[in-house]
Design a protein around this motif. Sequence first.
Motif, PDB file in Angstrom:
ATOM      1  N   GLY A 130       0.780  -1.218   0.000  1.00 41.44           N
ATOM      2  CA  GLY A 130       0.000   0.000   0.000  1.00 41.44           C
ATOM      3  C   GLY A 130       0.815   1.273   0.000  1.00 41.44           C
ATOM      4  N   HIS A 131       2.173   1.142   0.069  1.00 35.16           N
ATOM      5  CA  HIS A 131       3.039   2.318   0.093  1.00 35.16           C
ATOM      6  C   HIS A 131       3.893   2.412  -1.163  1.00 35.16           C
ATOM      7  N   SER A 132       3.509   1.732  -2.200  1.00 34.65           N
ATOM      8  CA  SER A 132       4.268   1.812  -3.432  1.00 34.65           C
ATOM      9  C   SER A 132       4.004   3.138  -4.133  1.00 34.65           C
ATOM     10  N   LEU A 133       4.817   3.396  -5.146  1.00 36.07           N
ATOM     11  CA  LEU A 133       4.665   4.643  -5.880  1.00 36.07           C
ATOM     12  C   LEU A 133       3.312   4.703  -6.588  1.00 36.07           C
ATOM     13  N   ASP A 134       2.891   3.577  -7.139  1.00 37.04           N
ATOM     14  CA  ASP A 134       1.592   3.563  -7.821  1.00 37.04           C
ATOM     15  C   ASP A 134       0.446   3.840  -6.853  1.00 37.04           C
ATOM     16  N   ALA A 135       0.554   3.282  -5.641  1.00 39.27           N
ATOM     17  CA  ALA A 135      -0.498   3.508  -4.658  1.00 39.27           C
ATOM     18  C   ALA A 135      -0.550   4.975  -4.243  1.00 39.27           C
ATOM     19  N   ARG A 136       0.639   5.588  -4.078  1.00 40.11           N
ATOM     20  CA  ARG A 136       0.657   6.999  -3.712  1.00 40.11           C
ATOM     21  C   ARG A 136       0.103   7.865  -4.838  1.00 40.11           C
ATOM     22  N   LEU A 137       0.421   7.498  -6.082  1.00 41.54           N
ATOM     23  CA  LEU A 137      -0.108   8.266  -7.209  1.00 41.54           C
ATOM     24  C   LEU A 137      -1.622   8.155  -7.299  1.00 41.54           C
ATOM     25  N   LEU A 138      -2.149   6.962  -7.042  1.00 44.46           N
ATOM     26  CA  LEU A 138      -3.598   6.797  -7.057  1.00 44.46           C
ATOM     27  C   LEU A 138      -4.262   7.606  -5.942  1.00 44.46           C
ATOM     28  N   ALA A 139      -3.627   7.628  -4.763  1.00 46.18           N
ATOM     29  CA  ALA A 139      -4.176   8.420  -3.664  1.00 46.18           C
ATOM     30  C   ALA A 139      -4.153   9.911  -3.988  1.00 46.18           C
ATOM     31  N   ASP A 140      -3.069  10.362  -4.625  1.00 45.96           N
ATOM     32  CA  ASP A 140      -2.991  11.774  -5.010  1.00 45.96           C
ATOM     33  C   ASP A 140      -4.052  12.124  -6.048  1.00 45.96           C
ATOM     34  N   ASP A 141      -4.275  11.224  -6.994  1.00 49.54           N
ATOM     35  CA  ASP A 141      -5.304  11.478  -8.002  1.00 49.54           C
ATOM     36  C   ASP A 141      -6.693  11.553  -7.372  1.00 49.54           C
ATOM     37  N   ALA A 142      -6.940  10.684  -6.399  1.00 43.66           N
ATOM     38  CA  ALA A 142      -8.244  10.693  -5.734  1.00 43.66           C
ATOM     39  C   ALA A 142      -8.450  11.984  -4.950  1.00 43.66           C
ATOM     40  N   SER A 143      -7.392  12.448  -4.269  1.00 42.27           N
ATOM     41  CA  SER A 143      -7.522  13.694  -3.509  1.00 42.27           C
ATOM     42  C   SER A 143      -7.702  14.892  -4.429  1.00 42.27           C
ATOM     43  N   ARG A 144      -6.999  14.885  -5.566  1.00 38.75           N
ATOM     44  CA  ARG A 144      -7.173  15.981  -6.510  1.00 38.75           C
ATOM     45  C   ARG A 144      -8.580  15.981  -7.102  1.00 38.75           C
ATOM     46  N   ALA A 145      -9.115  14.801  -7.377  1.00 39.02           N
ATOM     47  CA  ALA A 145     -10.477  14.722  -7.909  1.00 39.02           C
ATOM     48  C   ALA A 145     -11.501  15.218  -6.893  1.00 39.02           C
ATOM     49  N   ALA A 146     -11.265  14.917  -5.592  1.00 38.67           N
ATOM     50  CA  ALA A 146     -12.192  15.400  -4.563  1.00 38.67           C
ATOM     51  C   ALA A 146     -12.129  16.920  -4.446  1.00 38.67           C
ATOM     52  N   ARG A 147     -10.915  17.485  -4.499  1.00 35.52           N
ATOM     53  CA  ARG A 147     -10.793  18.943  -4.439  1.00 35.52           C
ATOM     54  C   ARG A 147     -11.366  19.601  -5.683  1.00 35.52           C
ATOM     55  N   LYS A 148     -11.350  18.895  -6.786  1.00 34.89           N
ATOM     56  CA  LYS A 148     -11.880  19.451  -8.028  1.00 34.89           C
ATOM     57  C   LYS A 148     -13.380  19.665  -7.947  1.00 34.89           C
ATOM     58  N   LEU A 149     -14.076  18.831  -7.187  1.00 36.24           N
ATOM     59  CA  LEU A 149     -15.523  18.941  -7.047  1.00 36.24           C
ATOM     60  C   LEU A 149     -15.930  19.641  -5.755  1.00 36.24           C
ATOM     61  N   GLN A 150     -14.976  20.323  -5.094  1.00 35.16           N
ATOM     62  CA  GLN A 150     -15.294  21.049  -3.867  1.00 35.16           C
ATOM     63  C   GLN A 150     -16.016  22.343  -4.214  1.00 35.16           C
ATOM     64  N   SER A 151     -17.098  22.616  -3.499  1.00 36.46           N
ATOM     65  CA  SER A 151     -17.852  23.837  -3.755  1.00 36.46           C
ATOM     66  C   SER A 151     -17.009  25.058  -3.425  1.00 36.46           C
ATOM     67  N   GLN A 152     -17.187  26.103  -4.205  1.00 36.92           N
ATOM     68  CA  GLN A 152     -16.440  27.338  -4.034  1.00 36.92           C
ATOM     69  C   GLN A 152     -17.417  28.487  -3.851  1.00 36.92           C
ATOM     70  N   PHE A 153     -17.096  29.360  -2.870  1.00 39.77           N
ATOM     71  CA  PHE A 153     -17.910  30.528  -2.587  1.00 39.77           C
ATOM     72  C   PHE A 153     -16.993  31.735  -2.429  1.00 39.77           C
ATOM     73  N   VAL A 154     -17.576  32.907  -2.560  1.00 45.06           N
ATOM     74  CA  VAL A 154     -16.813  34.142  -2.440  1.00 45.06           C
ATOM     75  C   VAL A 154     -16.515  34.401  -0.957  1.00 45.06           C
ATOM     76  N   LYS A 155     -15.356  35.005  -0.684  1.00 41.38           N
ATOM     77  CA  LYS A 155     -14.975  35.335   0.685  1.00 41.38           C
ATOM     78  C   LYS A 155     -15.613  36.658   1.085  1.00 41.38           C
TER      79      LYS A 155
END
Length: 654
Positions: A42-67
């Motif tokens: 679970g700590h291989s490079l491929d696993a870390r890359l998959l985790a990074d892709d999943a986190s980026r996809a979650a941030r991509k769909l995060q709602s955005q509002f004005v400050k």
Amino acid sequence: MRRSGKQRKAELQLKRAVKRGDVAPPEPQPRKKHLRRPPKLGHSLDARLLADDASRAARKLQSQFVKLDPNFLEITKHLAATLPLTRPIPDDACVLGVDHALSSSDLVVDQLNVPRRPKWKYTMSKVDVDANEQGYFRKWITQTDAVVERWHNQNNQPVASGTDLGSGDPRVPDTAVQDKMPCPPTHFERNLEVWRQLWRVTEISQILLCLLDSRCPPLHFPSSLESYLASRKAKIILVLTKVDIAGSDRAEAWTAYLQKQHPGLPIVQVEAYQQKVGEQGRPVYESHLPFPFRERLVDAMRQVHEEMLIPPERVRLDEAKLKRWNPPVKREINWNGLLHAHGKKVGSIVGGAAMPKGKDKEDTTDDAQEPEQEGSDDEGQLELQEPEFLTVGLIGQPNVGKSSLLNALFGIHKVRASRTPGKTKHFQTLFWTPDVRLVDCPGLVMPAFTPMDTQVLCGILPISRVSAIPFCIHQIGQLLPLETILGLAHPSANSAPVEDKRTWRDGKQPSSKDNKTHWIATEIMTAYANKKGWVTAKAGRPDIHRAGNAILRLVAEGKIAWAFWPPGTDLTTVGSSGGNGIWLIRDADQHAQELDDEDDEGGSGDETDEVESPDEGSDEDGDKDEHPTDKEEHQDADFKSVTVGRFGVLAIDD
């Protein structure tokens, strides 16, 4: 290999001797090659890359509002500490104002609209389609911001009458001459990826269930969403959710009001949860849709389906076209199966959108989906084959109950539902029966002239993203008697009264002051922090920011029951609220138990522990303090957490 102290001392002495020239320098030794250990599972490079892709996809769909403007936060913070709350609350506060119901302003001519997907063709590349949508969305954001800013400026004329000229800091407002809170801005979704989810759901759905919170339905169906749905070819059904909270009387009143405002649209009431007694007598809620509500919903879908099977008038007049015409929906639907479909046999997840297509669908463009191409709609349907199943989409604003309704329809937990708005990030496709497919759309904050405090009250905005905590507490305190609901004691009651040692001549002593207790928003937060023992880490003062955060969560999550009456309601027929505003008084024991359960499980749990007080140098909540899901809450119900003070960990249990 770690060296000892003697070895390091000897190496240092040798180095100094070589530097003085007393000893010849030693011969350089070849460095040993350190072989890398194989990575753990679970700590291989491929696993870390998959985790990074999943986190980026979650941030991509995060709602955005004005400050929010820092000046607005400073002004409202001072006013929340000075302006008293209206007590008792006027009786007409329980009736929704007409300006909120219409979601518009007479001062603004321009109307807000929902962004629509630009036209595209199958011959266009993915890069071209994305660039076209990006350019259109940037233009829409600019236009919408201009309309909202004009509305905000017209409602704040002026926001404050001036600044305190005697103070050296011009940022400190003169609150003595301002007797009301400024009009807050409004929030709407600013992330293109989230809007793309709505575009896709409305494209593949033949029937759209627009979910409205029965506590305040007009705020969940603004004119921008209404005009957008009117331009789509799918049939619309308005679904009033959370009827168990608002009550049957208010639900019926809102149904009659919506029928007058939107004639021709079917309106259905639903309940998504059933209360049961769990361990230790605590109430536990599970997904359940009573059969009468299920039957009404299925009947409304059946009637809409029958209307879609009727050919248009110009097709009926032409016999040749009538022979070749195919309905846009599946003809045969097992409606009896929908009434009894529940359990593990339903709710199978479908991978991808899987839009039903005929043989000739691949050679057509998506222009048939655009409202401007309605003239060619009938011609396009002449050659299309009948869809394989009926697609029903669920849309609405955050925290309106879309995922909860899906779980109630299936009778089993299929999709993730949470009290935190915006938990659903990507639209989900599930089969209700082999003939009917349901699509759950993420909640979107629609553009409307709705103040921010009203959006917080309805649970549209996540509390962790709200920075104007004192302002929201003040505005909600004008509608709800928070001090009575929470059982708070005024902070002045803890301090001894100051004795007046002045001497007065006969007849000159002023009359005694009114001993009536007046509440302000800051005092409500202070009293709640004192009740729970929440203090700041450094100064040891009451943590009012954490207390305000917890109060807003109680209101937004339904722990404090509230509901509006429709505009124009005669108060003589519904009765006086008794100074309670929009508060729905329930069983006192059950209400106190729900508040205690919230404090034990959520109010003093993981979410508020991460909230820092402004006195400690933090200005806003982080996005990490998410509310636990209902499933996690029920699992932790056996453990009793005790809220203690700063040195409570040093206490000894008897």
